[in-house]
Design a protein around this motif. Structure first.
Motif, mmCIF file in Angstrom:
data_model
loop_
_atom_site.group_PDB
_atom_site.id
_atom_site.type_symbol
_atom_site.label_atom_id
_atom_site.label_comp_id
_atom_site.label_asym_id
_atom_site.label_seq_id
_atom_site.Cartn_x
_atom_site.Cartn_y
_atom_site.Cartn_z
ATOM 1 N N LYS A 43 0.826 -1.202 0.000
ATOM 2 C CA LYS A 43 0.000 0.000 0.000
ATOM 3 C C LYS A 43 0.864 1.258 0.000
ATOM 4 O O LYS A 43 0.588 2.214 -0.728
ATOM 5 N N SER A 44 1.919 1.263 0.805
ATOM 6 C CA SER A 44 2.776 2.451 0.854
ATOM 7 C C SER A 44 3.532 2.647 -0.463
ATOM 8 O O SER A 44 3.690 3.775 -0.922
ATOM 9 N N LYS A 45 3.958 1.557 -1.099
ATOM 10 C CA LYS A 45 4.617 1.672 -2.401
ATOM 11 C C LYS A 45 3.646 2.200 -3.456
ATOM 12 O O LYS A 45 4.008 3.028 -4.288
ATOM 13 N N ARG A 46 2.411 1.701 -3.413
ATOM 14 C CA ARG A 46 1.394 2.172 -4.359
ATOM 15 C C ARG A 46 1.105 3.647 -4.160
ATOM 16 O O ARG A 46 1.092 4.429 -5.112
ATOM 17 N N ASP A 47 0.920 4.061 -2.914
ATOM 18 C CA ASP A 47 0.625 5.460 -2.615
ATOM 19 C C ASP A 47 1.786 6.371 -3.010
ATOM 20 O O ASP A 47 1.580 7.455 -3.556
ATOM 21 N N GLU A 48 2.994 5.927 -2.727
ATOM 22 C CA GLU A 48 4.177 6.709 -3.074
ATOM 23 C C GLU A 48 4.281 6.892 -4.587
ATOM 24 O O GLU A 48 4.561 7.986 -5.075
ATOM 25 N N CYS A 49 4.042 5.823 -5.312
ATOM 26 C CA CYS A 49 4.111 5.893 -6.771
ATOM 27 C C CYS A 49 3.051 6.841 -7.320
ATOM 28 O O CYS A 49 3.327 7.657 -8.194
#
Length: 80
Positions: A43-49
């Motif tokens: 989730k954090s990788k998706r949000d960051e991207c």
């Protein structure tokens, strides 16, 4: 002194904690984690991207990270 035989709760004793189970609910529902508690890394990788993407369409730019998050959530039984 009959009042001395009345049981009083102690500050040092812990009350019994019993889970509340409603009739008709099965054990699977009580063991299923909340959606906010699973796939945190994905989730954090998706949000960051999505937040820091320079593309005009961030969802197409971050398609792989979005799919990783969706597959992780699907592994826990959630539809995203």
């Amino acid at each position: 002194m009959a009042w001395l035989n009345i049981p009083m709760p102690s500050w040092f004793s812990k009350p019994e904690i019993k889970p509340i189970v409603s009739p008709g609910s099965d054990a699977v529902a009580t063991t299923k984690p909340k959606p906010c508690c699973v796939c945190k890394d994905e989730k954090s990788k998706r949000d960051e991207c999505m937040l820091f993407s320079k593309a005009t369409d961030p969802s197409s730019d971050c398609k792989t990270t979005i799919e990783q998050y969706r597959s992780c959530m699907a592994g826990f039984g959630f539809q995203v």
